[in-house]
Design an enzyme around this catalytic site. Structure first.
Site, PDB file in Angstrom:
ATOM      1  N   THR A  87      11.218  13.697  22.357  1.00  0.00           N
ATOM      2  CA  THR A  87      11.639  14.816  21.509  1.00  0.00           C
ATOM      3  C   THR A  87      12.245  14.315  20.185  1.00  0.00           C
ATOM      4  O   THR A  87      11.881  14.790  19.120  1.00  0.00           O
ATOM      5  CB  THR A  87      12.699  15.652  22.239  1.00  0.00           C
ATOM      6  OG1 THR A  87      13.624  14.770  22.845  1.00  0.00           O
ATOM      7  CG2 THR A  87      12.097  16.567  23.274  1.00  0.00           C
ATOM      8  N   PHE A 214      16.311  24.091  20.320  1.00  0.00           N
ATOM      9  CA  PHE A 214      17.061  23.365  21.358  1.00  0.00           C
ATOM     10  C   PHE A 214      17.306  24.270  22.566  1.00  0.00           C
ATOM     11  O   PHE A 214      18.170  23.970  23.399  1.00  0.00           O
ATOM     12  CB  PHE A 214      18.403  22.883  20.815  1.00  0.00           C
ATOM     13  CG  PHE A 214      18.314  21.661  19.927  1.00  0.00           C
ATOM     14  CD1 PHE A 214      17.924  20.430  20.445  1.00  0.00           C
ATOM     15  CD2 PHE A 214      18.602  21.734  18.577  1.00  0.00           C
ATOM     16  CE1 PHE A 214      17.844  19.303  19.643  1.00  0.00           C
ATOM     17  CE2 PHE A 214      18.525  20.618  17.753  1.00  0.00           C
ATOM     18  CZ  PHE A 214      18.141  19.391  18.286  1.00  0.00           C
ATOM     19  N   CYS A 221      19.793  22.674  25.375  1.00  0.00           N
ATOM     20  CA  CYS A 221      19.656  21.219  25.405  1.00  0.00           C
ATOM     21  C   CYS A 221      21.025  20.543  25.431  1.00  0.00           C
ATOM     22  O   CYS A 221      21.836  20.709  24.524  1.00  0.00           O
ATOM     23  CB  CYS A 221      18.882  20.751  24.181  1.00  0.00           C
ATOM     24  SG  CYS A 221      18.787  18.969  24.091  1.00  0.00           S
TER      25      CYS A 221
HETATM   26  C1  HEM Z   1      15.087  16.670  18.814  1.00  0.00           C
HETATM   27  C2  HEM Z   1      15.434  16.377  20.030  1.00  0.00           C
HETATM   28  C3  HEM Z   1      15.469  17.364  21.165  1.00  0.00           C
HETATM   29  C4  HEM Z   1      14.928  18.608  21.271  1.00  0.00           C
HETATM   30  C5  HEM Z   1      14.121  19.384  20.238  1.00  0.00           C
HETATM   31  C6  HEM Z   1      15.273  19.107  22.590  1.00  0.00           C
HETATM   32  C7  HEM Z   1      14.933  20.351  23.077  1.00  0.00           C
HETATM   33  C8  HEM Z   1      15.273  20.825  24.321  1.00  0.00           C
HETATM   34  C9  HEM Z   1      14.912  22.124  24.830  1.00  0.00           C
HETATM   35  C10 HEM Z   1      14.096  23.176  24.083  1.00  0.00           C
HETATM   36  C11 HEM Z   1      15.412  22.214  26.082  1.00  0.00           C
HETATM   37  C12 HEM Z   1      15.226  23.370  27.052  1.00  0.00           C
HETATM   38  C13 HEM Z   1      16.375  24.288  27.038  1.00  0.00           C
HETATM   39  C14 HEM Z   1      16.132  25.498  27.863  1.00  0.00           C
HETATM   40  O1  HEM Z   1      15.320  25.514  28.810  1.00  0.00           O
HETATM   41  O2  HEM Z   1      16.779  26.470  27.518  1.00  0.00           O
HETATM   42  C15 HEM Z   1      16.103  20.970  26.378  1.00  0.00           C
HETATM   43  C16 HEM Z   1      16.750  20.681  27.567  1.00  0.00           C
HETATM   44  C17 HEM Z   1      17.315  19.469  27.857  1.00  0.00           C
HETATM   45  N1  HEM Z   1      17.470  18.405  27.013  1.00  0.00           N
HETATM   46 FE1  HEM Z   1      16.856  18.311  25.096  1.00  0.00          FE
HETATM   47  N2  HEM Z   1      16.007  18.147  23.256  1.00  0.00           N
HETATM   48  C18 HEM Z   1      16.154  17.070  22.421  1.00  0.00           C
HETATM   49  C19 HEM Z   1      16.838  15.897  22.675  1.00  0.00           C
HETATM   50  C20 HEM Z   1      17.468  15.600  23.857  1.00  0.00           C
HETATM   51  C21 HEM Z   1      18.206  14.374  24.125  1.00  0.00           C
HETATM   52  C22 HEM Z   1      18.428  13.238  23.122  1.00  0.00           C
HETATM   53  C23 HEM Z   1      18.641  14.448  25.425  1.00  0.00           C
HETATM   54  C24 HEM Z   1      19.444  13.473  26.238  1.00  0.00           C
HETATM   55  C25 HEM Z   1      20.129  12.485  25.762  1.00  0.00           C
HETATM   56  C26 HEM Z   1      18.180  15.717  25.952  1.00  0.00           C
HETATM   57  C27 HEM Z   1      18.425  16.143  27.236  1.00  0.00           C
HETATM   58  C28 HEM Z   1      18.081  17.389  27.709  1.00  0.00           C
HETATM   59  C29 HEM Z   1      18.343  17.825  29.071  1.00  0.00           C
HETATM   60  C30 HEM Z   1      19.014  16.985  30.166  1.00  0.00           C
HETATM   61  C31 HEM Z   1      17.878  19.131  29.166  1.00  0.00           C
HETATM   62  C32 HEM Z   1      17.941  20.045  30.386  1.00  0.00           C
HETATM   63  C33 HEM Z   1      19.213  20.853  30.314  1.00  0.00           C
HETATM   64  C34 HEM Z   1      19.366  21.805  31.487  1.00  0.00           C
HETATM   65  O3  HEM Z   1      18.355  22.213  32.076  1.00  0.00           O
HETATM   66  O4  HEM Z   1      20.502  22.173  31.768  1.00  0.00           O
HETATM   67  N3  HEM Z   1      17.484  16.383  24.979  1.00  0.00           N
HETATM   68  N4  HEM Z   1      16.013  20.144  25.276  1.00  0.00           N
END
Ligand code: HEM
Length: 273
Positions: A87, A214, A221
């Site tokens: 991502t 996000f 996220c």
């Molecule tokens: C530009 C970078 C990133 C984008 C665009 C992004 C986007 C997203 C999106 C759209 C979701 C889903 C949220 C939902 O279902 O409502 C998500 C969940 C998540 N992201 Fe990211 N993310 C990014 C970077 C990161 C990074 C760097 C990490 C960890 C260090 C991370 C860890 C997670 C985790 C663990 C979830 C699941 C959260 C949950 O289900 O409670 N993400 N992210």
């Protein structure tokens, strides 16, 4: 939704890859656990923290079932790697592409970065003062969201937007379409205009909660602040040392393979400054 259970060529390959990833992780975990059992100080990283809490729970309760199961530790490692790596890397890739297409914004961003850090290594405090760079990253995430869609499942009968859904329905939230909806962002929706974020995310569109790159709500996220920090740090260092433009071979064709990526790669020419 259920197609992933069919034994298609792709699904079989995915299952094989998944098994391989799990066995690599299991090997790493075993090695780390042995080291921890032998009294080595746990490293201050995600795996160390997960295992520490897992082992602590088991000690206090005396039952392994109370702790985090090993499958959960493996799943968390996979989630953090998959959700966090690609991502952020595609965000940086699209940012380089877009700033090559809009050299005036590349210049403004560089001016801001050099004004704050000159050629020194960017430090944490300064990164939070990068206004122009933050607006640019948000606008890139709007036009090219790394995750183009996320899903939810209704847990009871409910009305959403005037439609009645029974319990157990999967709902896909089409982030890419929402981010390109002129009713939400205005008639210039397809243009790269970072200044729409000048007053912050909630004022950038007609609906304060429209920016979903996000996610939103309790499952938003977890890594968004970290991702923005990482992207600001990397972009600042690139801007400090290089000017860049698209190579003639670059063809603009965004497509989705898990994340939104440039289909034919990102051929960019860099010139050291
Ligand atoms: C530009 C970078 C990133 C984008 C665009 C992004 C986007 C997203 C999106 C759209 C979701 C889903 C949220 C939902 O279902 O409502 C998500 C969940 C998540 N992201 Fe990211 N993310 C990014 C970077 C990161 C990074 C760097 C990490 C960890 C260090 C991370 C860890 C997670 C985790 C663990 C979830 C699941 C959260 C949950 O289900 O409670 N993400 N992210």
């Amino acid at each position: 939704m259920y197609c992933r259970f069919l034994p298609t060529k792709n699904n079989l390959k995915m299952r094989k890859n998944n098994k391989e990833v799990e066995s690599v992780l299991q090997g790493l975990i075993n090695k780390r656990m042995r080291a921890m059992e032998e009294g080595e100080k746990s490293e201050n990283d995600l795996l160390g923290l997960l295992l520490e809490s897992n082992m602590k729970d088991m000690d206090e309760n005396g039952q392994p079932s109370q702790g985090m199961a090993m499958e959960d530790v493996i799943e968390e490692c996979k989630l953090f790697y998959l959700a966090g790596m690609e991502t952020t890397s595609v965000l940086l890739t699209w940012t380089m592409i877009v700033l090559s297409m809009h050299p005036e914004w590349q210049d403004l961003a560089r001016e801001e970065v050099l004004g704050l850090f000159r050629k020194n290594k960017p430090e944490y405090e300064g990164l939070s003062r990068l206004k122009m760079v933050t607006m640019i990253l948000h606008e890139v995430l709007r036009l090219y969201p790394s995750a183009t869609v996320f899903s939810r499942k209704t847990y009871k009968d409910m009305d959403i937007g005037g439609v009645r859904y029974p319990s157990g329905v999967f709902i896909e939230v089409p982030v890419l379409f929402i981010n390109h909806d002129p009713d939400i962002w205005g008639s210039d929706v397809n243009e790269f205009k970072p200044d729409r974020f000048a007053q912050g995310i909630s004022k950038a569109s007609k609906h304060p909660g429209a920016f979903l790159s996000f996610g939103w709500g309790p499952r938003v996220c977890i890594g968004q602040n970290f991702a923005m920090l990482e992207a600001k740090m990397a972009l600042s260092m690139i801007l400090q040392h290089f000017e860049f433009e698209l190579a003639p071979s670059y063809t603009h064709a965004p497509h989705t393979v898990m994340t939104l990526q440039p289909m034919h790669g990102a051929q960019i020419k860099l010139r050291a400054i």
